[in-house]
Write a protein that holds these residues in place. Sequence first.
Motif, PDB file in Angstrom:
ATOM      1  N   PRO A  10     -12.808  93.008 -59.406  1.00  0.00           N
ATOM      2  CA  PRO A  10     -13.274  94.214 -59.912  1.00  0.00           C
ATOM      3  C   PRO A  10     -14.251  94.041 -60.834  1.00  0.00           C
ATOM      4  CG  PRO A  10     -11.287  93.541 -61.182  1.00  0.00           C
ATOM      5  CD  PRO A  10     -11.240  92.585 -59.983  1.00  0.00           C
ATOM      6  N   THR A  11     -15.366  94.747 -60.609  1.00  0.00           N
ATOM      7  CA  THR A  11     -16.662  94.199 -61.462  1.00  0.00           C
ATOM      8  C   THR A  11     -17.284  95.621 -62.068  1.00  0.00           C
ATOM      9  OG1 THR A  11     -17.891  94.406 -59.487  1.00  0.00           O
ATOM     10  CG2 THR A  11     -17.182  92.479 -59.882  1.00  0.00           C
ATOM     11  N   GLU A  12     -16.557  96.910 -62.186  1.00  0.00           N
ATOM     12  CA  GLU A  12     -17.266  97.893 -62.775  1.00  0.00           C
ATOM     13  C   GLU A  12     -16.346  98.358 -63.668  1.00  0.00           C
ATOM     14  OE1 GLU A  12     -18.299 100.278 -59.502  1.00  0.00           O
ATOM     15  OE2 GLU A  12     -19.961  98.907 -58.851  1.00  0.00           O
ATOM     16  N   GLY A  13     -16.921  98.910 -64.758  1.00  0.00           N
ATOM     17  CA  GLY A  13     -15.955  99.993 -65.813  1.00  0.00           C
ATOM     18  C   GLY A  13     -17.046 100.560 -66.344  1.00  0.00           C
ATOM     19  N   PRO A  14     -16.491 101.394 -67.461  1.00  0.00           N
ATOM     20  CA  PRO A  14     -17.265 102.222 -68.298  1.00  0.00           C
ATOM     21  C   PRO A  14     -18.198 101.479 -69.178  1.00  0.00           C
ATOM     22  CG  PRO A  14     -14.960 102.559 -68.660  1.00  0.00           C
ATOM     23  CD  PRO A  14     -15.087 101.699 -67.647  1.00  0.00           C
ATOM     24  N   ALA A  15     -17.616 100.246 -69.711  1.00  0.00           N
ATOM     25  CA  ALA A  15     -18.389  99.446 -70.665  1.00  0.00           C
ATOM     26  C   ALA A  15     -19.692  98.288 -70.053  1.00  0.00           C
ATOM     27  CB  ALA A  15     -17.660  98.899 -71.650  1.00  0.00           C
ATOM     28  N   ILE A  16     -19.374  98.477 -68.837  1.00  0.00           N
ATOM     29  CA  ILE A  16     -20.090  97.244 -68.182  1.00  0.00           C
ATOM     30  C   ILE A  16     -21.442  97.712 -67.948  1.00  0.00           C
ATOM     31  CG2 ILE A  16     -20.263  95.840 -66.238  1.00  0.00           C
ATOM     32  CD1 ILE A  16     -17.753  95.374 -67.747  1.00  0.00           C
ATOM     33  N   LEU A  17     -22.574  97.141 -68.363  1.00  0.00           N
ATOM     34  CA  LEU A  17     -23.983  97.328 -68.115  1.00  0.00           C
ATOM     35  C   LEU A  17     -24.661  96.286 -67.422  1.00  0.00           C
ATOM     36  CD1 LEU A  17     -25.025  97.693 -72.178  1.00  0.00           C
ATOM     37  CD2 LEU A  17     -24.688  99.555 -70.444  1.00  0.00           C
ATOM     38  N   GLN A  18     -23.991  95.195 -67.130  1.00  0.00           N
ATOM     39  CA  GLN A  18     -24.455  94.145 -66.232  1.00  0.00           C
ATOM     40  C   GLN A  18     -23.372  93.470 -65.650  1.00  0.00           C
ATOM     41  OE1 GLN A  18     -27.752  93.331 -64.851  1.00  0.00           O
ATOM     42  NE2 GLN A  18     -26.355  92.599 -63.501  1.00  0.00           N
ATOM     43  N   GLY A  19     -23.019  93.736 -64.282  1.00  0.00           N
ATOM     44  CA  GLY A  19     -22.055  92.821 -63.754  1.00  0.00           C
ATOM     45  C   GLY A  19     -22.587  91.499 -63.140  1.00  0.00           C
ATOM     46  N   PRO A  20     -21.902  90.839 -62.139  1.00  0.00           N
ATOM     47  CA  PRO A  20     -22.334  89.559 -61.440  1.00  0.00           C
ATOM     48  C   PRO A  20     -23.612  89.692 -60.915  1.00  0.00           C
ATOM     49  CG  PRO A  20     -19.937  90.301 -61.002  1.00  0.00           C
ATOM     50  CD  PRO A  20     -20.440  91.625 -61.534  1.00  0.00           C
ATOM     51  N   GLY A  21     -24.288  88.775 -60.697  1.00  0.00           N
ATOM     52  CA  GLY A  21     -25.648  88.562 -60.293  1.00  0.00           C
ATOM     53  C   GLY A  21     -26.670  88.414 -61.108  1.00  0.00           C
ATOM     54  N   GLU A  22     -26.738  88.624 -62.366  1.00  0.00           N
ATOM     55  CA  GLU A  22     -27.604  88.284 -63.304  1.00  0.00           C
ATOM     56  C   GLU A  22     -27.515  86.785 -64.091  1.00  0.00           C
ATOM     57  OE1 GLU A  22     -30.689  88.294 -64.694  1.00  0.00           O
ATOM     58  OE2 GLU A  22     -31.411  90.078 -63.566  1.00  0.00           O
ATOM     59  N   ASN A  23     -28.371  86.458 -64.973  1.00  0.00           N
ATOM     60  CA  ASN A  23     -28.002  85.159 -65.601  1.00  0.00           C
ATOM     61  C   ASN A  23     -26.686  85.530 -66.403  1.00  0.00           C
ATOM     62  OD1 ASN A  23     -30.106  83.576 -64.987  1.00  0.00           O
ATOM     63  ND2 ASN A  23     -31.377  85.459 -65.623  1.00  0.00           N
TER      64      ASN A  23
END
Lengths: 741, 233
Positions: free
Chosen positions: A58-71
């Motif tokens: 799971p990679t999403e949620g209300p507080a997540i501004l940036q999930g996997p894939g960035e630095n």
Amino acid sequence: MVMDPKVWREMGLTDSEYEKIVEILGREPNYVEVGIFAVMWSEHCSYKTSRPALKTLPTEGPAILQGPGENAGIVDIGDGQAVVFKIESHNHPSAIEPYQGAATGVGGILRDIFTMGARPVAVLDSLRFGELDNPRVRYLFDGVVAGISGYGNCIGVPTVGGEVYFADSYEDNCLVNVMCVGLIDQKDIKKGVAAGIGNPVMVVGAKTGRDGIHGATFASEELSEEAAERRPAVQVGDPFMEKLLLEACLEVIKTGYVVGIQDMGAAGLTSSSCEMASRAGTGLEMDLALVPRREEGMTPYEVMLSESQERMLLVVEKGTEEKVKEIFAKWDLDAVVVGRVTGDGILRIKEGSQVVAEIPARALTEQAPVYHRPTRVPAYLEEVQNYPVDSLNMPHDYNEVLLKLLASPNIASKEYAYKQYDYMVGLNTVVTPGSDAAVLRVKGTRKGIAMTTDCNGRYCYLDPKTGAAIAVAEAARNLVCSGAKPLAVTNCLNFGNPEKPEVMWTFWQCIEGMAEACRALETPVTGGNVSFYNETRGNAVYPTPTIGMVGLVEDLDKVCTQGFKQAGDAIFLIGENLPELGGSEYLKIQFGLEKGKPPALNLELEKKVQRFVLDEIKSGLIKSAHDCSEGGLAVALAECCISGGIGADITMVRRFRGDALLFGESQSCIIISVDRHKGVELVKKLVDAGVPYTQLGTVGGDSLIINVVNPGCTGCGGNLVNLPVKKIEETWRGAIACLMK
Amino acid sequence: MKFGVVVFPGSNCDADCLHAIQTVTGQPVEYIWHKSGSVDGFDCIVLPGGFSYGDYLRCGAVARFSPVMKPVIEFARRGGMVMGICNGFQILTEAGLLPGALHRNKNLQFLCHDTYLRVENNTTPFTCRASEGQVIKIPIAHGEGNYYADPETLRQLEENKQVIFRYCDPHGEVTPEANPNGSLNNIAGICNEQGNVLGMMPHPERCAEAVLGNTDGQLIFQSLLDFWQRRCG
């Protein structure tokens, strides 16, 4: 001209991968291009084996501004602020050259954080070694700690927490996982994108040398007998250079001139350039002759593959080049325009006027091969899980066992290590190392951020799925005990050779367990790192999916710590202690066994316990809270006494064998203390919430006393533990330093 | 009263010093860049902790050649208040503003933990709010804090009451066990003969706010302000 297969095989490419390259390019690649493909398609850079499994997290949620894939991942903490965090491994380099391996591990993860525009505020280290009676292990442990200390202290980012475990499986292949946490105003967030056709591309920071060439490839194979010969693949860190780079990058990001920025980590200029172009759907053209070099005569191949540290790739707004250079010049750093963003999606590398490589950027990233490797249940599992733990003899002297456990390096104080880390610089460290989680204040607010790393590799060895779920649950529990709401996860997945079906099976199991626990506890995964091939002479390390977790403390006045606070306070166990000795430190210390089924994890109960404890820390009812983990209830009580500098008088009903009662490692258990007059209020709340509990006793005196009673069996009860806190503390605090002498 | 905090390349306690001075004294405080040729307008100069120029050479040995050190030395010779903390202390000895040198810690490891200090002289601008013999808890964080001076220098330091802080136990006893790094005579901080230049290894800026669990460091910043305003010393 057709290339000799030896060339690509030595660089780590398979024949079928080479064919795929020919197919993508529509021609034979040249030497430089093969080198570029080889590092980008290495396991370390491409995640070609792990990607199918990682997609199930799971990679999403209300507080997540940036999930996997960035630095790095980014989590909202309110007021327009955010936490940027990530964990990464530096296992292979550290196993060969511990000081520099660990030091550059710190350097690399710091860059991942400040490349997003965030100021790094904390580092945590999750370390694993063989047993300390081996002199080479002591050398590795000392070297790694000194490397972390040398780099982190110099750059001035406090090392505030982490963990250290010792087990034979890590003897040749130590694990060095480093997590960094940064703070940022959301408006300043920068990403690794090469956007805006015609925008200049700049190389900034240190000069490029011949160090670390093919480091990423080296990290994608087993450590062999000849591994020491790979020492030149280990980079050398320069924390002073990184400090200048950090300050200069944050200053230039504030100006708004920067379009995209990325650290040159594994695979150096190659990965940073093609990843930035690929994310933006653009191309890049660069002239390597312009890259500042440390030595003469470097070939284009060497410049592209160098892993020289403390360098960044920037894409800036056209026309701002001179202003950007001025800022870097102020910090005495190079900043050189080496190329520009193009619209054709091609990574075009030139040396002067000659084109030396021409590859579609996406071919190196998105089009990397993906492997669905076969899995098989390991043969050892049945044997270890079915070990008849209950048939073992019970101890005669519980005092002796408790002291032995407290002196076990896995449980003993890690002061020997963290005393060498500057954990205070920055003036934010509110809860210092040694508690359940570190807590840092956010200056100018009432908020705090809490952070921890957790994983019991032995549990994952005995039952990968449950073990990984426990790692998540324990991390969250540690944050809750400090008064923080768990927000999000970064993970560092350390495994053996994935080409072995048994290793691949444990990997999938761990991911399943992790996904389940992350969903239940609402802590999505924002990224991390996979490290395979942690294997020497055919022996893999314990599956070790390290969890790094951050949480939010809304009000710093409500931070909670583990130490008992006041004589007379009532002590309770929240949760349920069950007869579970499997996988315990007790079995290892007392019987030399790493067997049995690890404790079960009931995620519904875990949630209930965590919610209750967090609510009542916030309400002010709970005065201390400490998670029960390795060593069970008795060790947890001892730690509450040590931290509080006060004793406790405990009486428990003996519902099952005494060693399981005291040293079993049941999950979802938290020891709390409340004011003596608030016991009734607490019990009412526990009953209303349907949370299981046991009243344990009272804070006070100079000793830890544990009695058991056995209703219906006269003469079965009695005193099991009676030890002065001073003795407990001496044993616990001095154990590792004593072994290191 | 205006404070200045010098920023050398590699300083990493500059922001901490600025924050602590602001929080404790409420007085204006500014950074001074290492390439600056003047310290005019400042009343007290702080050389902060860190690893100036990486300290790959002897600690402070490069920083003392920074352009800013010339006006800092002149400022000190005119009687201006200068305080060097940790790396700042090392730089002051390299610059000749304070005698002696700081060797590597006796156990050869970097050490970060709380220490107890006994205030040996409360007549300086840095300690005038303390009582003589007062015990304060201030953390250290250094790899090279092992104070050394030749016997004659050491004798003079003691005779002139230039030893300002000594490592001690929580009760104020100066014992070998309380000495974290092997410093001669348990020395944690000294001043020059005139008393206007202080060097100390422990970090008072790290314990000057209640939220960090210890406010003993306030004593030093408060002393500086009170001395300036002629309320003590």
